[in-house]
Scaffold this motif. Sequence first.
Motif, PDB file in Angstrom:
ATOM      1  N   UNK A  46     -92.750  33.388 -40.298  1.00 24.35           N
ATOM      2  CA  UNK A  46     -93.143  31.995 -40.495  1.00 24.35           C
ATOM      3  C   UNK A  46     -93.654  31.678 -41.897  1.00 24.35           C
ATOM      4  N   UNK A  47     -94.091  32.691 -42.631  1.00 21.02           N
ATOM      5  CA  UNK A  47     -94.633  32.438 -43.974  1.00 21.02           C
ATOM      6  C   UNK A  47     -93.555  32.342 -45.046  1.00 21.02           C
ATOM      7  N   UNK A  48     -92.267  32.429 -44.643  1.00 19.07           N
ATOM      8  CA  UNK A  48     -91.174  32.289 -45.597  1.00 19.07           C
ATOM      9  C   UNK A  48     -90.675  33.589 -46.198  1.00 19.07           C
ATOM     10  N   UNK A  49     -91.232  34.692 -45.772  1.00 17.03           N
ATOM     11  CA  UNK A  49     -90.846  35.988 -46.317  1.00 17.03           C
ATOM     12  C   UNK A  49     -90.208  36.848 -45.229  1.00 17.03           C
ATOM     13  N   UNK A  50     -89.464  37.852 -45.645  1.00 18.48           N
ATOM     14  CA  UNK A  50     -88.898  38.814 -44.707  1.00 18.48           C
ATOM     15  C   UNK A  50     -89.991  39.766 -44.251  1.00 18.48           C
ATOM     16  N   UNK A  51     -89.870  40.233 -43.026  1.00 17.58           N
ATOM     17  CA  UNK A  51     -90.818  41.195 -42.498  1.00 17.58           C
ATOM     18  C   UNK A  51     -90.098  42.305 -41.765  1.00 17.58           C
ATOM     19  N   UNK A  52     -90.855  43.305 -41.355  1.00 19.20           N
ATOM     20  CA  UNK A  52     -90.319  44.479 -40.684  1.00 19.20           C
ATOM     21  C   UNK A  52     -90.528  44.359 -39.179  1.00 19.20           C
ATOM     22  N   UNK A  53     -89.443  44.267 -38.442  1.00 21.37           N
ATOM     23  CA  UNK A  53     -89.525  44.201 -36.983  1.00 21.37           C
ATOM     24  C   UNK A  53     -89.683  45.594 -36.388  1.00 21.37           C
ATOM     25  N   UNK A  54     -89.330  46.620 -37.167  1.00 18.34           N
ATOM     26  CA  UNK A  54     -89.507  48.016 -36.779  1.00 18.34           C
ATOM     27  C   UNK A  54     -90.092  48.750 -37.986  1.00 18.34           C
ATOM     28  N   UNK A  55     -90.497  49.976 -37.786  1.00 20.83           N
ATOM     29  CA  UNK A  55     -91.017  50.761 -38.902  1.00 20.83           C
ATOM     30  C   UNK A  55     -89.898  50.988 -39.913  1.00 20.83           C
ATOM     31  N   UNK A  56     -90.104  50.538 -41.153  1.00 20.92           N
ATOM     32  CA  UNK A  56     -89.015  50.622 -42.134  1.00 20.92           C
ATOM     33  C   UNK A  56     -88.893  52.001 -42.783  1.00 20.92           C
ATOM     34  N   UNK A  57     -87.686  52.298 -43.196  1.00 18.10           N
ATOM     35  CA  UNK A  57     -87.452  53.462 -44.043  1.00 18.10           C
ATOM     36  C   UNK A  57     -87.913  53.076 -45.455  1.00 18.10           C
ATOM     37  N   UNK A  58     -88.112  54.036 -46.329  1.00 20.81           N
ATOM     38  CA  UNK A  58     -88.470  53.687 -47.706  1.00 20.81           C
ATOM     39  C   UNK A  58     -87.430  52.771 -48.372  1.00 20.81           C
ATOM     40  N   UNK A  59     -86.163  52.982 -48.079  1.00 16.22           N
ATOM     41  CA  UNK A  59     -85.112  52.151 -48.683  1.00 16.22           C
ATOM     42  C   UNK A  59     -85.191  50.705 -48.177  1.00 16.22           C
ATOM     43  N   UNK A  60     -85.424  50.527 -46.887  1.00 17.26           N
ATOM     44  CA  UNK A  60     -85.542  49.172 -46.317  1.00 17.26           C
ATOM     45  C   UNK A  60     -86.802  48.502 -46.853  1.00 17.26           C
ATOM     46  N   UNK A  61     -87.889  49.255 -46.951  1.00 16.04           N
ATOM     47  CA  UNK A  61     -89.136  48.705 -47.496  1.00 16.04           C
ATOM     48  C   UNK A  61     -88.913  48.198 -48.929  1.00 16.04           C
TER      49      UNK A  61
END
Length: 129
Positions: A46-61
């Motif tokens: 909702x704040x306009x940014x992407x977030x992590x729905x699952x624990x991210x890998x370093x590459x996804x982070x």
Amino acid sequence: MTKWKPTGLALAAIAATVAVAVPSAMAQRDPAYAAARAAGQIGEQPDGYLGFATTPTPAIRALVQDLNIKRKAAYTASAQSTGSTVEQFAFTSGCNLIAKTKPGEKYQTPGGAWKTRDASPPERDARCP
């Protein structure tokens, strides 16, 4: 959290989602972004940014951090031109981005839960235009 209502001028500018057009278009060309989104690892907040729905890998982070930096830069530039704050612009952009999610994509509800979009409209903040 401060409660506010976006101004008419800001809403008109934000409704066009000019701020996220370039970062979103660039992200959609990135196979890693498309794969993470399709796999439900990342989603719109909702704040306009992407977030992590699952624990991210370093590459996804790293990918999400890069895209969020680009989004913030776009929000900052657009907020200045519309007379709104970066937070207001980002919030309304988040409303629009969540509304544009497709069935199967993840988004965060106003209460903070991650949901998978189905055929029905997504849950959005009551302040969304």
